[in-house]
Design an enzyme around this catalytic site. Structure first.
Site, PDB file in Angstrom:
ATOM      1  N   LYS A 253       0.855  -1.152  -0.204  1.00 14.96           N
ATOM      2  CA  LYS A 253       0.154  -0.030  -0.024  1.00 14.96           C
ATOM      3  C   LYS A 253       0.996   1.403   0.049  1.00 14.96           C
ATOM      4  CE  LYS A 253      -3.947  -1.963   0.137  1.00 14.96           C
ATOM      5  NZ  LYS A 253      -4.992  -2.110   1.689  1.00 14.96           N
ATOM      6  N   GLN A 313      -0.458 -12.474  10.812  1.00 13.88           N
ATOM      7  CA  GLN A 313      -1.006 -12.400   9.508  1.00 13.88           C
ATOM      8  C   GLN A 313       0.276 -12.233   8.614  1.00 13.88           C
ATOM      9  OE1 GLN A 313      -3.473  -9.194   9.914  1.00 13.88           O
ATOM     10  NE2 GLN A 313      -2.161  -7.540   9.541  1.00 13.88           N
ATOM     11  N   ASP A 348      -2.948  -7.475   0.438  1.00 10.26           N
ATOM     12  CA  ASP A 348      -1.606  -7.246   0.712  1.00 10.26           C
ATOM     13  C   ASP A 348      -1.535  -8.081   1.953  1.00 10.26           C
ATOM     14  OD1 ASP A 348      -3.285  -5.582   1.878  1.00 10.26           O
ATOM     15  OD2 ASP A 348      -1.529  -4.344   2.562  1.00 10.26           O
ATOM     16  N   ASP A 384      -2.778  -7.648  17.859  1.00 12.05           N
ATOM     17  CA  ASP A 384      -3.705  -6.990  16.552  1.00 12.05           C
ATOM     18  C   ASP A 384      -4.797  -7.996  16.467  1.00 12.05           C
ATOM     19  OD1 ASP A 384      -3.369  -4.850  14.563  1.00 12.05           O
ATOM     20  OD2 ASP A 384      -3.433  -6.590  13.293  1.00 12.05           O
ATOM     21  N   ASN A 385      -5.855  -7.265  16.496  1.00 11.45           N
ATOM     22  CA  ASN A 385      -6.941  -8.047  15.845  1.00 11.45           C
ATOM     23  C   ASN A 385      -7.308  -9.619  16.585  1.00 11.45           C
ATOM     24  OD1 ASN A 385      -8.487  -6.265  14.164  1.00 11.45           O
ATOM     25  ND2 ASN A 385      -7.227  -7.050  12.355  1.00 11.45           N
ATOM     26  N   GLU A 413      -6.294  -5.725  21.435  1.00 13.30           N
ATOM     27  CA  GLU A 413      -6.793  -4.804  20.338  1.00 13.30           C
ATOM     28  C   GLU A 413      -8.363  -5.487  20.034  1.00 13.30           C
ATOM     29  OE1 GLU A 413      -6.599  -4.867  16.473  1.00 13.30           O
ATOM     30  OE2 GLU A 413      -6.679  -2.770  16.196  1.00 13.30           O
ATOM     31  N   LYS A 526       0.764   4.616   9.005  1.00 15.96           N
ATOM     32  CA  LYS A 526       0.618   3.330   8.626  1.00 15.96           C
ATOM     33  C   LYS A 526       1.129   2.917   7.119  1.00 15.96           C
ATOM     34  CE  LYS A 526      -3.800   2.889   9.520  1.00 15.96           C
ATOM     35  NZ  LYS A 526      -5.220   2.154   9.716  1.00 15.96           N
ATOM     36  N   TYR A 527       1.176   4.080   6.417  1.00 14.13           N
ATOM     37  CA  TYR A 527       1.429   4.141   5.063  1.00 14.13           C
ATOM     38  C   TYR A 527       2.737   4.935   4.506  1.00 14.13           C
ATOM     39  CZ  TYR A 527      -3.179   1.978   5.222  1.00 14.13           C
ATOM     40  OH  TYR A 527      -4.314   1.513   5.559  1.00 14.13           O
TER      41      TYR A 527
END
Lengths: 666, 666
Positions: A253, A313, A348, A384-385, A413, A526-527
């Site tokens: 990204k 992930q 991604d 995360d998640n 989170e 983040k990007y």
């Protein structure tokens, strides 16, 4: 569970005249442990009663995991057949507790004997009954004193009566009671004991690549080492870094979440894995393991810790994809299933298939990632998640890690559905993000924090309050400007024993959204790489530092359970207190939650909750400004201008109670 | 319970992505059954959720005891991951229920497919995934329709998309789901189903020896046969008789509880047993078993029942004392231990020793007493002092009796501590006396009846409301005169689906206490024969009869769960409604709880709870007097003079809603 009552008669041992029920704390019938931190205590209550008029003796049993025997502590009658007792938890690990109760036949006898003696009734037969009970206990326990007491009862006369009425004798008999006659609550309840930081912590989240002091050069772990002094000066004790692993190239990204990145754009740190490695590697552009070692070491010097992100992930370039294709779900065309939230596609990101036929090796590998970073000095993980992985996985993983490393802290989170959020906490997460970010009005805050701190939820759920995160720039912050940031930081730091900010965006009051109606940041870190001038005028750094210092210096703010809301006559003003158990330290916070306008009004203090006399004057010392005011009685006036400071954080200083006199001129 | 999470990896079957928790109703983790009566329903709710975004299907499983398989009913989503479903209970006995949940993978796929189709994405791979799921289900279930659907999906084109989006297909797939993939809540919860009279009953307690129409001659069972017509005319359906067994001679109590009786005094019926027999005998002065048979038969003709008293204790003259001395506790001098509440002694009563080494034969004998009277047509038992016998005994006894006689009803006399009272209800008693007798103010009544009817207590505790008993002549009745009796009877009969009076003392407003400060009656029928003139002027019989007729004619009053309190602006006025589920029958009661003075005020109705429009007018029809009033909106005026009638019992009659028009001129 067999709900069929026995209609045949079993052994006498199968029933007991004493009933124990309604034991608290107990989560879901004992399915999950409660939580405490080292040196806290567990207050246990239970109903215990019997048929008839006999007295019941109720006891608390507790032990540290691994110990064979129970420690026994008496539980005191609280009235209405309820009993209470407590025990302190020592070191990290697991403890167990349960409740035991028995007929106190001797004490019942003694109570009746006293009434008979007062009524001047014939006592010979009753003395013989008591003597017989003493003798039996003497034989069983080899306590000669009981035998002597039996003889005294049999001797008759005033000596016998006074021996029978000796309260010490009933206590001694209770201590010598036959445990086989007691009933034990059928469940052993568990408490997981963690270190203090699981309860009291101040987090600072920062992208390493934004940590460079030089505009134009991306930050590195080495820059983070230097930045630690700044973060420490703000009073934080946890520096949390988003994933520091190599970032995938395929479907990378670009700025503002573009799917068409320019060459050289760094990508999202959550797209983990490239030919440089996966979850056990460090992105080459951030530095080396030696740099990481220095970072951990410097943090330790500052009494801080490094927290890493567990984002289970992969990017399409993660080594696992080639080495373990069986850990991913495949589409009919043979390609690996990327993450989706239809119709959105996240090409991604490849999620793991936790239900893969080869799930055992996947789960073991994921556990080894945690072990790997523990080996590199990391004891705090932000997950995360977690809600997109099976509940059973987290329960297994956390138990497995804690078995060897009881000092490891996991932050969940989970901004997802409330029941999922609470379930994750029950499964073992030390702390959890909460809905604080979206609770803005005094009514919303009061309702929500009563739920979190004054219901059984507090036994397993420890909120960590974040006004912002890389994903969450709330509408309130977008619209309210720096005053809104000040409001939210005071609320988070005083409502929550644990809080955190995503900086430097937070203290710089960065409030530009990606687009109207979005909670994403414009130019999100983040990007892309961002550069922050930490010394910029108007930074909220000073107030952040002040609030964190207040937190360190006032034990009242280091736990959530004492939170108590006080009324105000203006809904823009919220007022609440926290106090230590002995009321030696009381912090009273008043916040104007409207970042646009000055508000004034009257607070109506619950003096009883504060241990204050109805009439006595007291001093409130604003720890944010140093100002001191004399207040008296419940109703007192406040006025808060968000352009100056939207809050008072008062320490109560008293002169009416001698034991707290010392505090008045401090 | 093993609270230790597994740190080794077990089989895949050991975990499931779906969680079920917070199942209601559930008493003490499933330890005790809930209660219903025939044709009622059980509304079951549960939280069910999974990780990630997949849909969950939640189902209610239920079965009658003895049936092998579950009946499955869908549970509907109630929002916030909660689901609800219900089942009706049929005949008397026990049913079980639990909850099952599973990922609904096909419905999840269909939901995502629809979003993809709407976004005009490429669908070929997704159609193939759906087709594969359909094929697998087709093979497992042999449902050819699923195979045809798979083929339609594979054919592609608009036909494939519309086949995939057919909602009937997802339903069919859910019906064909593999139960092995579901998770079942680990507890089977029980509901005990009793006949309607367990829920809705009107009791009349009477001493047979006071039933004689001729002054000077003690009453007999034959007089009771005649008295049944009177009791039936008052609208009662249960005639409850204190113990009818032979009465002991030794330590017999005289008039007004005297320990020095005159020769010929009859003694207390609770001092059971003489040389004429024990618990399976009838006192000779009352009559024969043939008389008892006639009494039971006549009651049946009147749609009434005879309830007997189970008083498990003995007089010193009971045959058990000689035949089974091992069933009693002995004092050191060899005598049997009489009942005591030190310093008080009850030498006319020997309690059983339920912990006797020979307890099994004692328990069996006591069960045989119940079986004996069941054999003589008695299906309702009022249990005396259950709290002085072990809890385990009652659980065993009631289960054992119910196994053969599911239509037997037990009323627990337990005015003891609240937790003991509730425990006895959990153990199986159909109904329980409650604290109604001592709740007089509108505030006390509101608090207490909210606890009984609007909390989980209602699942196991059915109150039976008695304004008086032979032991309880409350201060309120002593001081308030006949108006107080009228207040209490209207409250009992409209607050409680079950109520009772001890007559004829009640309807004659007998209010002379044994002495000031005592709740005992002067000239108590417990110790002497009384004669009552049932036709005396001023009897409350007519209002009792009217209230019982209202109860029979209005289903709203035949259950407690719909009880809803409405505000009034005068604390002397209490206002509450009960309604059938469909609101076709609504009874609104207003009572002036001050028996001394006329009170007036405004009631503030919760129109929403009554299903009324905010503006629409409605009629309130006082079923006590026949008067009709037109009311409108929430606030309406009432005025009640205790010298006339202290209460309105209104039936709401509406004309604003067509479906209830018929009722308006009824």
């Amino acid at each position: 569970m067999n709900t069929t009552p026995q209609t045949a008669l079993g052994p006498l041992e199968a029933w007991n005249r004493v009933v124990i029920e309604n034991v608290r704390p107990e989560i879901d019938g004992g399915r999950f442990p409660i939580k405490r931190t080292v040196a806290e205590s567990v207050l246990v209550e239970a109903d215990a009663f019997t048929d008839g008029h006999d007295l019941v003796r109720c006891e608390l049993l507790y032990r540290v995991e691994g110990e064979s025997g129970w420690t026994v502590a008496p539980m005191a009658s609280l009235g209405n057949d309820r009993y209470g007792g407590s025990f302190a938890v020592g070191r990290e690990g697991r403890c167990f507790y349960t409740v035991r109760a028995a007929l106190d036949r001797f004490a019942s006898w003694a109570r009746d004997f006293e009434k008979r003696a007062e009524a001047a009734q014939e006592l010979a037969a009753d003395l013989e009954i008591g003597a017989h009970m003493l003798e039996t206990a003497c034989r069983r326990s080899n306590d000669a004193a009981l035998g002597r007491a039996a003889a005294a009862l049999r001797a008759g006369g005033p000596g016998a009566t006074s021996a029978a009425l000796d309260p010490g004798l009933a206590v001694r008999m209770a201590e010598r009671a036959d445990p086989a006659e007691a009933v034990v609550y059928p469940r052993e309840l568990c408490v997981v004991v963690e270190r203090e930081r699981a309860r009291f912590s101040s987090w600072y989240e920062m992208f390493p690549r934004s940590a460079s002091p030089e505009p134009g050069r991306p930050g590195t772990l080495a820059d983070c080492v230097k930045a630690l002094d700044y973060v420490s000066s703000l009073g934080f004790d946890v520096l949390y870094l988003p994933p520091i692993h190599p970032i995938g190239l395929r479907f990378r990204k670009g700025r503002n979440n573009s799917t068409r990145p320019e060459p050289g754009e760094p990508g999202s740190p959550w797209a983990i894995g490239s030919e440089a490695g996966g979850h056990k590697a460090i992105a080459p552009e951030l530095g080396s393991f030696e740099d990481f070692r220095r970072l951990v070491a410097r943090a330790r010097q500052l009494d801080m810790e490094i927290a890493l992100d567990l984002a289970f992930q992969c990017s399409p370039d993660h080594p696992y994809v080639a080495e373990h294709p069986e850990w991913f779900r495949h589409r009919p065309d043979g390609t690996i299933q990327y993450a989706e939230n239809p119709p959105k596609k996240y090409q991604d990101i490849y999620p793991f298939d936790f239900e893969s036929p080869d799930w055992r090796s996947l789960w073991e590998e994921l556990a080894s990632i945690v072990e790997f970073w523990i080996g590199h000095g990391v004891k705090i993980f932000r997950v995360d998640n977690p809600h997109t992985k099976p509940f059973a996985f987290w329960e297994w993983l956390i138990a497995r890690i804690r078995k060897r490393h009881p000092d490891v802290i996991f932050l969940s989170e989970a901004f997802t559905r409330p029941k999922v959020m609470y379930r994750l906490a029950k499964l073992g997460f030390s702390q959890s993000y909460a809905y604080f970010a979206w609770r803005n009005s005094s009514w919303e805050l009061t309702e929500y924090f009563r739920e979190l701190t004054q219901t059984p939820i507090r036994e397993f759920f420890r909120p960590n309050l974040w006004p912002n995160t890389p994903d969450i720039l709330t509408e309130y912050l977008q619209a309210g400007g720096p005053a809104a940031f000040a409001v939210r930081l005071v609320l988070a730091a005083t409502l929550g024993a644990s809080w955190g900010i995503f900086g430097p965006a937070f203290e710089q009051a960065e409030n530009r959204p990606a687009r109207a109606g979005s909670e994403e940041y414009l130019e999100s870190e983040k990007y892309q790489v961002r550069h922050w001038d930490r010394d910029r005028a108007g930074s909220l750094a000073e107030i952040v530092a002040r609030v964190n210092r207040i937190r360190r210096e006032n034990r009242a703010l280091q736990s959530d359970w004492s939170l108590h809301f006080h009324s105000t006559d203006n809904p823009a003003l919220i007022c609440y207190s926290k106090a230590t158990e002995n009321l030696a330290n009381i912090i009273l916070t008043v916040v104007n939650v409207d970042p646009k306008f000055k508000h004034s009004g009257w607070v109506d203090l619950d003096l009883n909750a504060l241990g204050l006399d109805a009439e006595g004057p007291f001093q409130v010392h604003d720890l944010l400004t140093g100002a001191r005011y004399f207040w008296q009685g419940p109703r007192n006036y406040v006025e808060l201008d968000p352009r100056v400071l939207p809050a008072h954080v008062f320490r109560l200083r008293l002169r009416t109670r001698s034991e707290r006199d010392f505090d008045y001129y401090a």
